[in-house]
Write an enzyme that holds these catalytic residues in place. Sequence first.
Site, PDB file in Angstrom:
ATOM      1  N   ASP A  84      67.082 -63.456  62.807  1.00 25.52           N
ATOM      2  CA  ASP A  84      66.653 -62.063  63.548  1.00 25.52           C
ATOM      3  C   ASP A  84      66.449 -62.081  64.753  1.00 25.52           C
ATOM      4  O   ASP A  84      66.590 -63.195  65.517  1.00 25.52           O
ATOM      5  CB  ASP A  84      65.587 -61.457  62.610  1.00 25.52           C
ATOM      6  CG  ASP A  84      64.490 -62.613  62.454  1.00 25.52           C
ATOM      7  OD1 ASP A  84      64.428 -63.527  63.334  1.00 25.52           O
ATOM      8  OD2 ASP A  84      63.867 -62.341  61.431  1.00 25.52           O
ATOM      9  N   HIS A 157      58.162 -59.700  53.837  1.00 20.32           N
ATOM     10  CA  HIS A 157      59.297 -59.522  54.387  1.00 20.32           C
ATOM     11  C   HIS A 157      60.063 -60.995  54.832  1.00 20.32           C
ATOM     12  O   HIS A 157      59.239 -62.052  55.051  1.00 20.32           O
ATOM     13  CB  HIS A 157      59.589 -58.729  55.768  1.00 20.32           C
ATOM     14  CG  HIS A 157      58.601 -59.410  56.727  1.00 20.32           C
ATOM     15  ND1 HIS A 157      59.239 -60.256  57.744  1.00 20.32           N
ATOM     16  CD2 HIS A 157      57.578 -58.947  57.343  1.00 20.32           C
ATOM     17  CE1 HIS A 157      58.372 -60.811  58.681  1.00 20.32           C
ATOM     18  NE2 HIS A 157      57.268 -59.729  58.532  1.00 20.32           N
ATOM     19  N   GLU A 162      62.088 -55.772  55.446  1.00 21.72           N
ATOM     20  CA  GLU A 162      60.917 -55.140  55.359  1.00 21.72           C
ATOM     21  C   GLU A 162      60.803 -54.233  54.050  1.00 21.72           C
ATOM     22  O   GLU A 162      61.880 -54.297  53.217  1.00 21.72           O
ATOM     23  CB  GLU A 162      60.587 -54.086  56.237  1.00 21.72           C
ATOM     24  CG  GLU A 162      60.505 -54.488  57.730  1.00 21.72           C
ATOM     25  CD  GLU A 162      58.908 -55.159  58.095  1.00 21.72           C
ATOM     26  OE1 GLU A 162      58.427 -55.909  57.066  1.00 21.72           O
ATOM     27  OE2 GLU A 162      58.767 -55.683  59.054  1.00 21.72           O
TER      28      GLU A 162
END
Length: 638
Positions: A84, A157, A162
Amino acid sequence: MEVLNYPETTFEKLPVTIFENSAEGAISVAREIAALIRSRQQQGELAVLGLATGSSPIGVYKELIRLHREENLSFKNVVTFNLDEYYPMQPDELQSYVYFMHEQLFDHIDLLPENIHIPDGTLPIEKVKDYCQAYEKQIDEYGGLDLQLLGIGRTGHIGFNEPGSSIASTTRLVKLDPLTITDAAKDFIKEEYVPLRALTMGVGTIMKARKIILMAWGEGKAKILHETVEGRVSEEVPASFLQQHPRVKVVVDQWAAQELTRIKTPWLVGMCAWDDSLIRRAVIWLSLKTQKPILKLTDEDYKDGSLSDLLVEAGNAYNLNLKAFNAIQRTITGWPGGKPNSNDVQRPERALPAQKRSLIFSPHPDDDVISMGGTLLRLVEQGHDVHVAYQTSGNIAVFDDDARRYADFALDFARKLHLSADQIQDEHAQVVAFLKHKKLGEEDSPLVQDIKALIRKGEAAAACRFCGVKEENVHFMNMPFYETGQVKKKPLGEADIQDVVDILQKIRPHQIFAAGDLRDPHGTHAVCLEAIFTALARLKGQEDWVDNCYLWLYRGAWQEWDIEEIEMAVPISPEELMCKRKAIFKHQSQKDSAVFPGNDKREFWQRSEDRNHATAKLYDRLGLAEYEAMEAFVRHQF
């Protein structure tokens, strides 16, 4: 490397390996990654790794670097895909995951630059969708991920998937949960600076990896780890989807594991080796579960609570109840320095000497009054020679605007006294110019660091004066490991340990109070405590006073000891609690809104009082005396 052995359990739906500490767990994970890389090298193939950021993998990356430097582990056949990145985010920003990965791993190994893949946080919004699809395609072109490394957030998460994320989700742009934003604030200084969105691999992308390793370190991850490992599969806890993967390994330290059934309530799993500590924990658990005071528990309560085995060993509920009740009652004392002229056999502290040298170590310049202000006041009132040692300057926890305000004050003060202001004007101009152009997360200039340190020093001195501590008994250590001007600190060094040795030799205390955040693998408290442990170990056997010194551990602002762990509980009256609050108020730079408030929106004095009230309430619920508030301590044997 020590793997802790606990009873097998059917409660856990994922295989969990528990290590004594995070360092040991990280080494284990790194060695598994290294074995994969070497296996692929022997086969002439690439090893495709999915990598994570955050605090969890740092120890793994550190060990991989060591293996590269000292054991010739090459990364030339490795391809990496990071989970990410914040959006929007420039790669050269201190908070970017590009910066993180290069600082923590890539710049120290021989990984080929063209084999590094990290989501691009600089893209215009209209290009994000196509980019995410291309990212997925790239992973597939390399044959998929051989191993995906994961941490876990407090929302459950993985990556930035999420709550609400689908098991079929792929790489995409997502909104961040408010709790995730709060947790990220430590890196961005303020919550309002944290990006509201991020690019992340999807749960579906992660689940396609051939093997997954999930890591969790520290008490803060215990609750969500329990939900992930023992709870039902749910979009509300995205990490729980891992229960449906055929090859997942969960690696944790003992603190992250403490909510697992086999650790928290092992009697629900099987037969136990009962000792006094476990008996006390079981009786307290049963009392709170049944909402009955300890002395009112019956044989039937024990049987219904799966504690028949304990009942057989003890004979009956009466004996069990009395044993546990007396043990807990003996933790309560209004004399934290020991009660003079009393039988101290069953008291937490010794009666002699009647006036003790009490040394309170405070990692930051306010931990003393926040965590044990009532006890500090009691020690002073009862005539002990109380010393307070502030281990770090706490300078990074001061707002820039406060530094500017104090710089303005210094300039105006010099003018008011008709002092030569030329030099101070130059210094003032430097402060103003630096703060005006300071980048987010940038290290403060030495002068700004000094100003912020002086602000906190003045506040701590004021709080000590209010509590009655002699001025000559207030010590500012400014341990070097802390003085980086950034959230990231240097490793504990010899100079830090020697600072602690020096003050111990100077004071030769009868009792020491220290912040006992043993379960925090990353924070300043843990480093400060390690320095104290190391210093005492060096002095033990060399100086007579060490063998007769008690070390009491208090907890920080966010949590308290579990009631079964408490060995000294100091009652705090309403009047003393108000005095403690006023002492905390002396730390004005931390009042109203601190730079690093953590995930708790309450002010420090509110957290402290709520915690002290809660501890007293727990004692009351167990059937002991009812007090307004309590501060709790655990004695550490060294």
